[in-house]
Design an enzyme around this catalytic site. Structure first.
Site, short mmCIF file in Angstrom:
data_model
loop_
_atom_site.label_atom_id
_atom_site.label_comp_id
_atom_site.label_asym_id
_atom_site.label_seq_id
_atom_site.Cartn_x
_atom_site.Cartn_y
_atom_site.Cartn_z
N GLY A 238 2.51 29.63 15.21
CA GLY A 238 3.15 28.53 14.17
C GLY A 238 2.18 27.49 13.58
O GLY A 238 2.59 26.60 12.85
N GLU A 272 0.43 32.56 20.92
CA GLU A 272 0.46 33.75 19.94
C GLU A 272 0.12 33.08 18.46
O GLU A 272 0.88 33.08 17.49
CB GLU A 272 1.62 34.22 19.78
CG GLU A 272 2.33 34.99 20.89
CD GLU A 272 3.52 35.50 20.90
OE1 GLU A 272 4.19 36.35 21.47
OE2 GLU A 272 4.28 34.88 19.74
N TYR A 315 6.58 32.78 -1.37
CA TYR A 315 6.74 31.75 -0.66
C TYR A 315 6.67 30.37 -1.81
O TYR A 315 6.62 29.29 -1.20
CB TYR A 315 6.20 31.39 0.52
CG TYR A 315 6.06 32.59 1.32
CD1 TYR A 315 7.10 33.05 2.18
CD2 TYR A 315 4.72 33.23 1.73
CE1 TYR A 315 7.23 33.97 2.98
CE2 TYR A 315 4.75 34.29 2.48
CZ TYR A 315 5.91 34.71 3.30
OH TYR A 315 5.72 35.78 4.22
N CYS A 345 3.51 43.98 -13.78
CA CYS A 345 4.35 43.62 -14.58
C CYS A 345 5.53 43.03 -13.94
O CYS A 345 6.45 43.52 -13.89
CB CYS A 345 4.62 45.19 -14.90
SG CYS A 345 3.56 45.97 -15.83
N1 LLP Z 1 4.36 35.09 17.21
C1 LLP Z 1 5.63 35.57 16.67
C2 LLP Z 1 6.48 36.32 17.63
C3 LLP Z 1 5.56 35.64 15.17
O1 LLP Z 1 6.63 36.30 14.75
C4 LLP Z 1 4.46 35.13 14.23
C5 LLP Z 1 4.79 35.11 12.97
C6 LLP Z 1 3.40 34.43 15.24
C7 LLP Z 1 3.52 34.62 16.51
C8 LLP Z 1 2.25 33.89 14.19
O2 LLP Z 1 2.31 32.93 13.54
P1 LLP Z 1 1.26 31.86 13.02
O3 LLP Z 1 0.76 31.22 14.18
O4 LLP Z 1 0.59 32.69 12.25
O5 LLP Z 1 2.13 31.04 12.20
N2 LLP Z 1 3.91 35.73 6.10
C9 LLP Z 1 4.18 34.40 6.17
C10 LLP Z 1 4.27 34.07 7.78
C11 LLP Z 1 4.99 35.11 8.64
C12 LLP Z 1 5.06 34.79 10.19
C13 LLP Z 1 5.58 35.73 10.88
N3 LLP Z 1 5.52 35.36 12.25
C14 LLP Z 1 3.30 33.49 5.67
O6 LLP Z 1 2.47 34.07 4.50
O7 LLP Z 1 3.22 32.31 5.52
#
Ligand code: LLP
Length: 416
Positions: A238, A272, A315, A345
């Site tokens: 996150g 993560e 987004y 398109c």
């Molecule tokens: N752990 C879990 C359980 C997750 O669902 C996610 C991302 C992460 C870790 C990694 O999150 P990060 O560190 O990348 O924020 N497609 C969206 C982002 C979706 C995130 C989904 N889950 C975008 O392009 O902003």
């Protein structure tokens, strides 16, 4: 910090000219910097050194096998969300004891494959899921470790679609149910409830939401019945990055914010991260097809589209877009801001809006911050072939995914 820098008027990825790479591999093209990926991983590792957490890179952010291999060889584990991601994790020989598996909808088949692969832990998202895992594990005569994903009902201050820790979202389990599951865990003969998992959202720039969520975990653990010892706390991913003028917490600040609580809680920690590691380690290069003026707008029509990179459309995400080789100010007289749009398109097909760009047809544009949720979210919409991907290391470039062919597009279709 990343290794996409201008040398004079020309953009470089590490030691290579992006213009040359684009000519060599054609566009649309994703280019990743190996050094940036590794530095981000090691920054996080260093920030949390005191508690040496297991860092499981979130495969969904960018699931290219070469990217995964690079991180696994650097010591990362993998956070997976599907049978497909498990397959990838195995392909790059990720040690099974470094694989954690989240998702609200794991099928029995996926659960079985993951148990057979002896993954480290399932992050469970409902009571019925735990029952399902127990059943599958029983059939396989295996004991399986799980963490319960807590939905702490915390506002992460990010886009609604990537908010995951609020009670209205489908993710995780509320505290009362978590307590109930833990208290009754004895009835699951094939399961060890070993920890708590959190993932409250993505692109979170502030420390406060993480701290609030961890306080909830601390409260929850304090209220557990005596004799229940959890071993792990997975705090998810996150961490936000810079796309525009955000000032996200650094890895060091993040660690400073959460370490005191993590130490008080005292469990072994798992992280993560996805975007933090790969987001700014990648760009997408696209070529200008046409400059177009309508009655009310100026458009730059490029050869990449929402199918290649969907974040702006999905987004309304802002991504910096710049010419790969900057033109002399005087050589072009295109002052009016332009929308950068693709060939798909749909009016929602854009990479950027109202940008001041002096660019000619045939020249290249770089879309920055495209390493995470770029290639991994690309599709074949409009029967477009997904882009090639290249990894740069110093003065060397490696093709790590070929551009799809027309044959690839129809490979699995059956004409009846
Ligand atoms: N752990 C879990 C359980 C997750 O669902 C996610 C991302 C992460 C870790 C990694 O999150 P990060 O560190 O990348 O924020 N497609 C969206 C982002 C979706 C995130 C989904 N889950 C975008 O392009 O902003």
């Amino acid at each position: 910090m990343d290794y996409f820098q201008y040398r004079g008027k020309s953009l470089y990825c590490e030691g290579l000219s992006v213009q040359r790479l684009s000519e060599k591999y054609q566009t649309p093209l994703f280019i990743y910097s190996r050094r940036t990926i590794l530095e981000h991983f090691f920054k996080l590792k260093k920030a949390f050194k005191e508690i040496s957490p297991l860092i499981c890179y979130s495969v969904k952010a960018n699931s290219n096998l070469s990217v995964l291999k690079l991180l696994v060889e650097a010591g990362a584990g993998l956070d997976i969300v599907s049978g497909g991601e498990l397959y990838r994790a195995k392909k790059v020989k990720c040690p099974s004891q470094r694989i954690v598996y989240a998702s609200v909808g794991k099928t029995s088949e996926e659960i079985e494959k993951a148990i057979k692969a002896a993954i480290f832990m399932f992050n469970v998202e409902s009571e019925n899921e735990i029952k399902r895992i127990d059943k599958v594990a029983g059939k396989l005569k295996k004991i399986v470790r799980v963490s319960l994903r807590l939905n702490p009902d915390v506002e992460p201050g990010t886009h609604e679609y990537i908010t995951t820790g609020k009670k209205e979202t489908k993710f995780g389990i509320d505290e009362k149910t978590v307590q109930k599951i833990i208290a009754g865990a004895g009835k699951y003969r094939n399961i060890i409830v070993a920890g708590i998992h959190l993932h409250i959202g993505s692109q979170i720039t502030e420390g406060t939401p993480f701290v609030l969520a961890l306080k909830k975990v601390k409260g929850l653990i304090g209220r557990l019945p005596k004799g229940i010892d959890l071993e792990f706390l997975n705090i998810g991913g996150g961490l936000g990055i810079v796309y525009d003028n955000e000032k996200p917490q650094t890895a060091g600040q993040f660690a400073e914010n959460v370490l005191p609580l993590l130490k008080e809680i005292g469990l072994k920690v798992i992280l993560e991260p996805g975007r933090f590691i790969i987001g700014n380690a990648g760009i997408m290069v696209t070529r200008v097809l046409y400059n177009k003026e309508s009655l009310s707008r100026r458009f730059i029509v490029v050869d990449a589209a929402m199918n290649d990179f969907i974040r702006p459309s999905l987004y309304s995400a802002y991504h910096r877009i710049e010419a790969v080789v900057k033109n002399k100010e005087s050589s072009l007289n295109l002052k009016k801001p332009a929308d950068i749009v693709g060939p798909v398109c749909e009016s929602g097909d854009f990479l950027g809006k109202k940008r001041k760009l002096k660019i000619r047809e045939g020249q290249y544009l770089a879309v920055f911050g495209a390493g995470a949720y770029g290639a991994s979210m690309s599709s074949n919409y409009n029967s477009r072939r997904r882009p090639a991907e290249v990894l740069v290391s110093g003065k060397k470039s490696y093709l790590i995914k070929k551009r799809e062919s027309y044959q690839d597009l129809i490979r699995d279709e059956i004409i009846i």
